[in-house]
Design a protein around this motif. Structure first.
Motif, short mmCIF file in Angstrom:
data_model
loop_
_atom_site.label_atom_id
_atom_site.label_comp_id
_atom_site.label_asym_id
_atom_site.label_seq_id
_atom_site.Cartn_x
_atom_site.Cartn_y
_atom_site.Cartn_z
N LEU A 22 -29.57 12.47 -94.90
CA LEU A 22 -29.23 13.11 -93.62
C LEU A 22 -30.52 13.59 -92.98
O LEU A 22 -31.18 14.48 -93.48
CB LEU A 22 -28.28 14.29 -93.85
N LYS A 65 -31.88 17.46 -87.96
CA LYS A 65 -31.26 17.51 -86.63
C LYS A 65 -31.69 18.76 -85.90
O LYS A 65 -31.95 19.80 -86.51
CB LYS A 65 -29.73 17.49 -86.76
N THR A 70 -29.37 21.85 -90.20
CA THR A 70 -29.03 20.58 -90.86
C THR A 70 -28.49 20.83 -92.27
O THR A 70 -27.63 20.07 -92.76
CB THR A 70 -30.28 19.67 -90.93
N LYS A 71 -28.96 21.89 -92.91
CA LYS A 71 -28.51 22.19 -94.27
C LYS A 71 -27.01 22.44 -94.31
O LYS A 71 -26.32 22.02 -95.25
CB LYS A 71 -29.26 23.40 -94.81
N ARG A 72 -26.49 23.10 -93.27
CA ARG A 72 -25.03 23.36 -93.22
C ARG A 72 -24.27 22.04 -93.16
O ARG A 72 -23.23 21.88 -93.81
CB ARG A 72 -24.70 24.26 -92.04
N GLU A 73 -24.78 21.09 -92.38
CA GLU A 73 -24.13 19.78 -92.30
C GLU A 73 -24.26 19.05 -93.65
O GLU A 73 -23.33 18.35 -94.06
CB GLU A 73 -24.75 18.94 -91.19
N ALA A 74 -25.42 19.20 -94.27
CA ALA A 74 -25.64 18.54 -95.56
C ALA A 74 -24.66 19.08 -96.62
O ALA A 74 -24.16 18.31 -97.46
CB ALA A 74 -27.07 18.74 -96.02
N THR A 116 -21.67 20.29 -96.02
CA THR A 116 -20.36 19.72 -95.68
C THR A 116 -20.28 18.28 -96.19
O THR A 116 -19.26 17.87 -96.76
CB THR A 116 -20.14 19.76 -94.15
N LEU A 117 -21.35 17.53 -95.97
CA LEU A 117 -21.41 16.15 -96.45
C LEU A 117 -21.27 16.10 -97.98
O LEU A 117 -20.55 15.26 -98.53
CB LEU A 117 -22.73 15.52 -96.02
N ASN A 127 -17.68 16.62 -98.95
CA ASN A 127 -16.88 15.43 -98.63
C ASN A 127 -17.12 14.32 -99.66
O ASN A 127 -16.19 13.60 -100.04
CB ASN A 127 -17.21 14.94 -97.23
#
Length: 488
Positions: free
Chosen positions: A232, A235, A281-285, A287-288, A291
């Motif tokens: 990722l 961002k 970006t860490k928050r999205e990572a 979540t990824l 998932n």
């Protein structure tokens, strides 16, 4: 690791000396046999301390390396067996643990603070003058050592030094003067140097195959890791000027120049924005990551890396190595990306096939054949050789020995003055030095060498004291073992 060896010279002197005791006594010490049943990983117990098979294997490996350095290319598995190196390693391990147990009984301890103070002295682990954890782990990985193993070795070294301090003896003036005259006895010699690179040998296909069969356990693949990876990229958090200013004020002590001076807001702004983007970006990572754990997303690629080629920084490599099969590791950040990695499988080291190992086997066999040829040529030339004449040499005359570098010359002179033979061959790494002693004389007393002589005497005296201590400790602590050493 050379710096570690230099810093702990006294520890190594005693350690190597203990290996000498172990070599002499390995076949004679009657430690009690013990059946460990389900504790198959334990090879001995000294007092209350269990010694594992891993510790034994590590001890043997370190000892094998030490002897390989001492003997050079002439050292191999066959010579290790002749020297009963496995017995030596085991006896040495027991003796080390006896001394450690003695130190514990005396109430001697080593604190984590003492270990940390020693650790930060290593220049190899520093970046810009400061201890660098990533660099520390990376260097240890390269040396096939974990932080715990290295820090345990430092702890043992410190404890050993504390025990040694109990046996600190000051030599007398007469001892120093008399030993000085003996140590710096002067010889007139003739010597000739033969080099292994000048030896011509040929290995047939049958020779290579036989050498492979005899030594195949030394030709193994690296451990490798089957990984699945999802990346990722960094961002933009689209941070406002107020958010950037707020973050800077809160964490301004993190933004410094190399000399430690704090950066102003303008000087730090670019890095602050990048840090905010990383947090975003860490928050999205994360979540990824969740998932992927739930199976609601899939990894992008499957790759296999050998241990030495894992493409991450040391700290993240350590996380992968500590993971269990099929475990998904929490996101980590490097190279402006977050990586979520799944350890699918660890592929253990296996014996290489003959074809895969052949090139390495040929190199090792050629070295061994050249080493044997060097010894044969040296012995054949010994009686009639003509060489370089040099007069008035002693242990400190390395500069007088032409054709050897300083380290080689020192080693040659140490062996020469330890030998009682007037004419012989001394092996130093890849060289064989033929020598003939033409005459000898006692050296004049030189007071400037007193400090050196004092250190030499103290080492011998300390070694003698520890020898007697070990004999006492063998009768004081219960020793049980599941390994039988070779009997003479």
């Amino acid at each position: 690791m050379i710096t570690w060896m230099q810093r702990h010279k006294k520890w190594l002197v005693i350690t190597i000396w203990i290996s000498t005791i172990a070599f002499v006594g390995a076949g004679f010490v009657g430690w009690g046999s013990y059946n460990y049943g389900s504790k198959g990983g334990v090879v001995a117990v000294v007092g209350n301390k269990e010694i594992t098979i891993d510790e034994y294997n590590q001890e043997y490996s370190k000892l094998y390396s030490q002897y390989a350095q001492l003997f050079g290319n002439s050292f191999n598995k066959e010579l290790a067996e002749q020297l009963r190196l496995s017995d030596v390693a085991f006896s040495q391990l027991l003796q080390k643990n006896l001394i450690m147990a003695y130190g514990s009984d005396l109430g001697l301890i080593v604190t984590q603070e003492e270990v940390a103070k020693e650790l930060i002295k290593y220049e190899e682990f520093k970046t810009d003058g400061r201890f660098d954890k990533d660099k520390y782990i990376k260097i240890l990985n390269q040396n096939r050592m974990s932080p715990k193993e290295f820090e345990d070795s430092i702890e043992s070294s410190i404890l050993f030094q504390k025990i040694q301090a109990l046996f600190n003896i000051e030599p007398t003036v007469n001892e120093i003067e008399n030993i000085s005259k003996l140590l710096f006895i002067e010889d007139d010699i003739t010597y000739k140097i033969l080099n292994i690179d000048d030896m011509k040998v040929t290995a047939t296909e049958d020779d290579i195959k036989k050498f492979y069969e005899d030594n195949k356990n030394f030709y193994k693949s690296e451990i490798s890791y089957d990984l699945e990876i999802k990346e990722l990229g960094l961002k933009s958090a689209s941070s406002t000027e107020e958010e950037i200013q707020s973050h800077y004020e809160k964490f301004k002590s993190d933004y410094k120049f190399e000399d430690g001076k704090l950066k102003s807001f303008e000087e730090a702004k670019e890095q602050v924005i990048k840090d905010l983007d990383e947090n975003f970006t860490k928050r999205e990572a994360l979540t990824l990551y969740l998932n992927l754990k739930k199976g609601e997303d899939s990894f992008e690629k499957k790759v296999t890396f050998e241990d030495s080629k894992l493409p991450f920084i040391a700290e993240n490599i350590e996380r992968i190595k500590e993971a269990k099969n099929t475990e998904i590791i929490k996101p980590f950040f490097e190279n402006d990306k977050f990586y979520v990695v799944k350890l699918s499988k660890i592929n253990p080291s296996t014996i290489l096939s003959y074809e895969d190992a052949k090139d390495k086997v040929l190199i090792d066999l050629t070295k061994e054949l050249k080493s044997k040829k060097l010894d044969e040529v040296a012995q054949n030339e010994l009686k009639e050789f003509k060489g370089i004449d040099v007069a008035g040499i002693n242990r400190a005359s390395a500069a007088k020995i032409q054709g050897l570098n300083e380290r080689e010359a020192i080693e040659f002179l140490n062996q020469l003055f330890a030998s009682s033979q007037k004419e012989s061959v001394i092996r130093v790494g890849s060289k064989a030095i033929l020598y003939r002693v033409n005459s000898s004389k006692m050296a004049n007393y030189d007071k400037s060498k007193d400090n050196f002589i004092k250190d030499e005497i103290k080492q011998v005296q300390e070694a003698d004291l520890i020898s007697n201590l070990l004999k006492k400790l063998e009768n004081s602590f219960t020793i049980k073992t599941s390994i039988q050493t070779t009997k003479e």
